[in-house]
Design a protein around this motif. Sequence first.
Motif, PDB file in Angstrom:
ATOM      1  N   VAL A  17      48.561  -2.967 -58.946  1.00  0.00           N
ATOM      2  CA  VAL A  17      49.781  -3.924 -58.264  1.00  0.00           C
ATOM      3  C   VAL A  17      49.778  -5.071 -57.148  1.00  0.00           C
ATOM      4  CG1 VAL A  17      51.675  -3.589 -56.183  1.00  0.00           C
ATOM      5  CG2 VAL A  17      50.470  -1.046 -57.398  1.00  0.00           C
ATOM      6  N   LYS A  18      48.345  -5.181 -56.991  1.00  0.00           N
ATOM      7  CA  LYS A  18      48.220  -6.419 -56.867  1.00  0.00           C
ATOM      8  C   LYS A  18      47.062  -7.631 -57.467  1.00  0.00           C
ATOM      9  CE  LYS A  18      48.381  -4.547 -51.538  1.00  0.00           C
ATOM     10  NZ  LYS A  18      47.778  -3.951 -50.869  1.00  0.00           N
ATOM     11  N   GLU A  19      46.664  -7.287 -58.331  1.00  0.00           N
ATOM     12  CA  GLU A  19      46.130  -7.644 -59.085  1.00  0.00           C
ATOM     13  C   GLU A  19      45.084  -8.429 -58.785  1.00  0.00           C
ATOM     14  OE1 GLU A  19      49.293  -9.082 -61.407  1.00  0.00           O
ATOM     15  OE2 GLU A  19      49.336  -8.318 -62.807  1.00  0.00           O
ATOM     16  N   VAL A  20      44.510  -7.587 -57.533  1.00  0.00           N
ATOM     17  CA  VAL A  20      43.392  -8.811 -56.964  1.00  0.00           C
ATOM     18  C   VAL A  20      41.931  -8.097 -57.033  1.00  0.00           C
ATOM     19  CG1 VAL A  20      44.587 -10.055 -55.290  1.00  0.00           C
ATOM     20  CG2 VAL A  20      43.692  -7.412 -55.052  1.00  0.00           C
ATOM     21  N   CYS A  21      40.960  -8.037 -56.752  1.00  0.00           N
ATOM     22  CA  CYS A  21      39.862  -7.579 -56.782  1.00  0.00           C
ATOM     23  C   CYS A  21      39.829  -6.094 -55.874  1.00  0.00           C
ATOM     24  CB  CYS A  21      38.846  -7.743 -56.910  1.00  0.00           C
ATOM     25  SG  CYS A  21      36.683  -6.708 -56.504  1.00  0.00           S
ATOM     26  N   ILE A  22      39.404  -4.892 -55.282  1.00  0.00           N
ATOM     27  CA  ILE A  22      39.457  -4.051 -53.690  1.00  0.00           C
ATOM     28  C   ILE A  22      38.315  -5.008 -53.298  1.00  0.00           C
ATOM     29  CG2 ILE A  22      41.588  -2.620 -54.705  1.00  0.00           C
ATOM     30  CD1 ILE A  22      38.497  -0.270 -54.836  1.00  0.00           C
ATOM     31  N   GLY A  23      37.069  -5.069 -53.844  1.00  0.00           N
ATOM     32  CA  GLY A  23      35.848  -5.553 -53.438  1.00  0.00           C
ATOM     33  C   GLY A  23      36.334  -6.604 -52.704  1.00  0.00           C
ATOM     34  N   CYS A  24      36.182  -8.352 -53.390  1.00  0.00           N
ATOM     35  CA  CYS A  24      36.052  -9.589 -52.976  1.00  0.00           C
ATOM     36  C   CYS A  24      37.163  -9.868 -52.483  1.00  0.00           C
ATOM     37  CB  CYS A  24      36.008  -9.989 -53.929  1.00  0.00           C
ATOM     38  SG  CYS A  24      35.824  -9.913 -55.617  1.00  0.00           S
ATOM     39  N   TYR A  25      38.512  -9.300 -53.202  1.00  0.00           N
ATOM     40  CA  TYR A  25      39.969  -9.973 -52.755  1.00  0.00           C
ATOM     41  C   TYR A  25      40.350 -11.046 -54.321  1.00  0.00           C
ATOM     42  CZ  TYR A  25      40.258  -6.418 -49.335  1.00  0.00           C
ATOM     43  OH  TYR A  25      39.851  -5.044 -48.907  1.00  0.00           O
ATOM     44  N   ARG A  26      39.468 -11.547 -55.078  1.00  0.00           N
ATOM     45  CA  ARG A  26      39.977 -12.146 -56.138  1.00  0.00           C
ATOM     46  C   ARG A  26      40.949 -11.841 -56.522  1.00  0.00           C
ATOM     47  NH1 ARG A  26      34.131 -14.781 -57.831  1.00  0.00           N
ATOM     48  NH2 ARG A  26      33.675 -12.113 -57.648  1.00  0.00           N
ATOM     49  N   THR A  27      41.366 -12.430 -57.730  1.00  0.00           N
ATOM     50  CA  THR A  27      42.199 -12.388 -58.782  1.00  0.00           C
ATOM     51  C   THR A  27      41.268 -12.460 -60.163  1.00  0.00           C
ATOM     52  OG1 THR A  27      43.002 -14.692 -59.601  1.00  0.00           O
ATOM     53  CG2 THR A  27      44.384 -13.141 -57.740  1.00  0.00           C
ATOM     54  N   ARG A  28      41.568 -11.893 -61.129  1.00  0.00           N
ATOM     55  CA  ARG A  28      40.700 -12.203 -62.428  1.00  0.00           C
ATOM     56  C   ARG A  28      40.599 -13.936 -62.910  1.00  0.00           C
ATOM     57  NH1 ARG A  28      39.929  -7.621 -65.215  1.00  0.00           N
ATOM     58  NH2 ARG A  28      42.079  -5.744 -64.904  1.00  0.00           N
ATOM     59  N   LYS A  29      41.347 -14.173 -62.262  1.00  0.00           N
ATOM     60  CA  LYS A  29      40.832 -16.017 -62.642  1.00  0.00           C
ATOM     61  C   LYS A  29      39.684 -16.710 -61.772  1.00  0.00           C
ATOM     62  CE  LYS A  29      43.639 -19.660 -63.156  1.00  0.00           C
ATOM     63  NZ  LYS A  29      45.325 -21.232 -62.813  1.00  0.00           N
ATOM     64  N   GLU A  30      40.205 -16.613 -60.642  1.00  0.00           N
ATOM     65  CA  GLU A  30      39.701 -16.854 -59.609  1.00  0.00           C
ATOM     66  C   GLU A  30      37.818 -16.590 -59.895  1.00  0.00           C
ATOM     67  OE1 GLU A  30      42.229 -17.573 -55.814  1.00  0.00           O
ATOM     68  OE2 GLU A  30      41.190 -15.320 -56.257  1.00  0.00           O
ATOM     69  N   ILE A  31      38.006 -14.730 -60.111  1.00  0.00           N
ATOM     70  CA  ILE A  31      36.518 -14.242 -60.306  1.00  0.00           C
ATOM     71  C   ILE A  31      35.715 -15.088 -62.195  1.00  0.00           C
ATOM     72  CG2 ILE A  31      35.544 -12.473 -61.420  1.00  0.00           C
ATOM     73  CD1 ILE A  31      37.797 -10.722 -60.175  1.00  0.00           C
ATOM     74  N   ALA A  32      36.979 -15.728 -62.704  1.00  0.00           N
ATOM     75  CA  ALA A  32      36.463 -16.019 -63.766  1.00  0.00           C
ATOM     76  C   ALA A  32      35.956 -17.460 -63.680  1.00  0.00           C
ATOM     77  CB  ALA A  32      37.236 -16.477 -65.405  1.00  0.00           C
ATOM     78  N   GLN A  33      36.731 -18.674 -62.415  1.00  0.00           N
ATOM     79  CA  GLN A  33      36.681 -19.578 -62.537  1.00  0.00           C
ATOM     80  C   GLN A  33      35.320 -20.013 -61.780  1.00  0.00           C
ATOM     81  OE1 GLN A  33      40.637 -21.118 -60.862  1.00  0.00           O
ATOM     82  NE2 GLN A  33      40.496 -21.413 -62.803  1.00  0.00           N
ATOM     83  N   TRP A  34      35.217 -19.192 -61.000  1.00  0.00           N
ATOM     84  CA  TRP A  34      33.565 -19.208 -59.777  1.00  0.00           C
ATOM     85  C   TRP A  34      32.469 -19.980 -59.870  1.00  0.00           C
ATOM     86  CZ3 TRP A  34      33.928 -18.510 -54.906  1.00  0.00           C
ATOM     87  CH2 TRP A  34      33.135 -18.991 -53.886  1.00  0.00           C
TER      88      TRP A  34
END
Length: 82
Positions: A17-34
């Motif tokens: 629903v929120k489209e964020v990781c329930i562990g780190c609270y990043r979106t898929r885009k933020e995870i990929a860009q890190w």
Amino acid sequence: MEKIPSPCISICQMDPVKEVCIGCYRTRKEIAQWPTMNGEAQHQLLGELKQRRAEQTGISARKNARTNTGSNIGQNGKQCTS
């Protein structure tokens, strides 16, 4: 500003629903860009993640121990020495 380790805590599951990781609270885009983000951008995102976590869990944002801006008092009420 120096790059910092990933905020991943190995609970890698996306909230559908929120489209964020329930562990780190990043979106898929933020995870990929890190890995390609500079240190300043990483620190800025960490601040946003703290706010996101606080909004979604009701747990207020903590001071960042990595930047030494928080209290040195541990959860047990004693001063931390490390």
